[in-house]
Design an enzyme around this catalytic site. Sequence first.
Site, mmCIF file in Angstrom:
data_model
loop_
_atom_site.group_PDB
_atom_site.id
_atom_site.type_symbol
_atom_site.label_atom_id
_atom_site.label_comp_id
_atom_site.label_asym_id
_atom_site.label_seq_id
_atom_site.Cartn_x
_atom_site.Cartn_y
_atom_site.Cartn_z
ATOM 1 C CD GLU B 59 -1.779 -2.384 1.436
ATOM 2 O OE1 GLU B 59 -0.618 -2.650 1.826
ATOM 3 O OE2 GLU B 59 -2.662 -3.248 1.327
ATOM 4 C CG HIS B 128 -11.474 -6.845 6.576
ATOM 5 N ND1 HIS B 128 -10.456 -7.415 7.290
ATOM 6 C CD2 HIS B 128 -11.162 -7.018 5.275
ATOM 7 C CE1 HIS B 128 -9.568 -7.930 6.442
ATOM 8 N NE2 HIS B 128 -9.967 -7.694 5.221
#
Lengths: 317, 325
Positions: B59, B128
């Site tokens: 990322e 999440h």
Amino acid sequence: MKEHLDLLREMTRIRRFEDRCAELYSAAQIRGFLHLYVGEEAVAVGVVSELDPQDAVVSTYRDHGHALARGVPMDAVMAEMFGKVTGCSRGRGGSMHLFDSGHRFFGGNAIVGGGLPVAVGLALAHAMRGEPRVVACFFGEGAAAEGEFHEALNLAALWRLPVLFCCENNLYAMGTSFAKEHAAPDLALRASSYGLAAWAVDGMDVLAVREAARRATESIRAGGGPCLLELRTFRFRAHSMYDPERYRDKSEVVQWRDRDPIDRLIAAMRPDFTDDDLTALETEVAAEIDHAVAAAEAAEIEPVDGLTRFVTSEVTR
Amino acid sequence: MKTTYREALREAIRDAMRRDERVFLMGEDVGSYGGCYAVSLGLLEEFGPERIRDTPLSESAFVGAGIGAALNGMRPIVEIMTVNFSLLALDQILNNAATLLHMSGGQFPVPLVIRMTTGAGRQLAAQHSHSLEGWYAHIPGLRVLAPATLEDARGMLWPALCDPDPVLIFEHNGLYNLSGDLADDAGPVDITRAAIRRQGKDVTLITYGGSLAKTLAAADDLAADGIDAEVIDLRTLRPLDSDTFLESVRHTHRAVVVDEGWRTGSLSAEIAARIAEEAFYELDAPVRRVCTAEVPIPYAKHLEEAALPQPASIAAAAREVVRGG
């Protein structure tokens, strides 16, 4: 001889500029963090001498040498140290954040490793447009312990992007010695494991650095993908002006000072290069620095009502 | 035409790619997989791997690469699979994307768009299910968008790409299957103003993103009870369009802020503070907030539902400010 003189001039400009910065810091005319590059000049000068104007440079918080070698005007760099509006970042960056779009100098990044992904992206843009450019990305050996180093090398190698990773191994990540930080000592081998060409270079020898940079940039421009140079060097001074240097023995510094890259180049240029030539060079450099200091002292500061400028772009939507 | 939020996002990307050859999409599984939430499905076949670019699970590197490409003349759309993973790129987003322009004295704008999924509600458990858009809305130099409708899913991307500065777009994971009618000529929308999604006179309900539908459901419930609620969709979380919600509060005299973020230090706190600062004497009751309980989001369905703002809790807060509890 002319080429050697150019290299010597650039290294001398950096050395004397920083000597003056240290004095100005002691006189409280420069504040904040000040990280000097003294001893490492051959790295910036040798690498940048092989770049074209359309290439790009990404630097670190120890960025004076990279900026000056790249051609960022000394007046603008010194004014930035003084926090003046004529500084190369209008006084908003200071020593650690020198920027110059005209010289494609994408700035000193003060987050260790933070510049590597950006360099990959600059190179991606060149690659997508098919331009034979090189992005030179400087960082220290401390950054090689950061995740961004590994992510960036993998991505650059995976996409065969034109990045020249320049790892300035000065043996100390602030006060942490190389041996205390890296389980495996061979940085070039570490980089090679990502599938890019990497090798170690004597970073105290500007001619060796230039030769390595030439070989690397030729390969990169030819589409060979990224390269990494481990440039073995040493900073003669403390990490910053706040650093009492408790972590290393003075004898180590003395040993490295014997390998001073400026003295070494002068020795290689003898006897053609005389004492008079050296005096002339030092005089020329001193004059440039005097001018930069005088201009910085006389320069205006940014009006406070401009404080929030440049948070977002000044264009009409 | 009938469409979905997902298809509207896809059409927006397709449209931008056609309009400007500098635009490309980059992120994890955006190509062969078609996007984790199938937003970019089919775009690889249409535009090829150079412009629909699968990345490694890095990322920080691919967000930083987006910044570098933006600095160097491209117009990247970076997809971060979810806001949870954006934490691995926080250094790049804050220290570079949001900061370079100012730190360089105006020399280096970063015309980057980052899209990411946010929010809870699908039993994906704590790692999440974050709603961290409020964090990003804290940062000067960023524009933060939260499309809650088909029109905004279709229309926010192009103006975001035209913005010379970094824009973050938060897509709530509960919205991708939202379906409905979208005008055939739907296109770019304004990305500076909040929208009044329901007009009312008794109380102002202020929300955004995945909480909009819940808030509208609460408003319907309140209407059956004789309470006429106005619903504001913030749309742009930074810079906040205070004028729209302040004006609404000036005529309803009551406000409830609905925010899927945690209460402490949240976007809802900022909105409540602005109302207190700018419209204190207009208020007939204290401002109320309906936020996510201050727990990591649990997996079990009943616990997750209890943690999140729901129509019933929103309506209860509204009744309290209107009728005193």
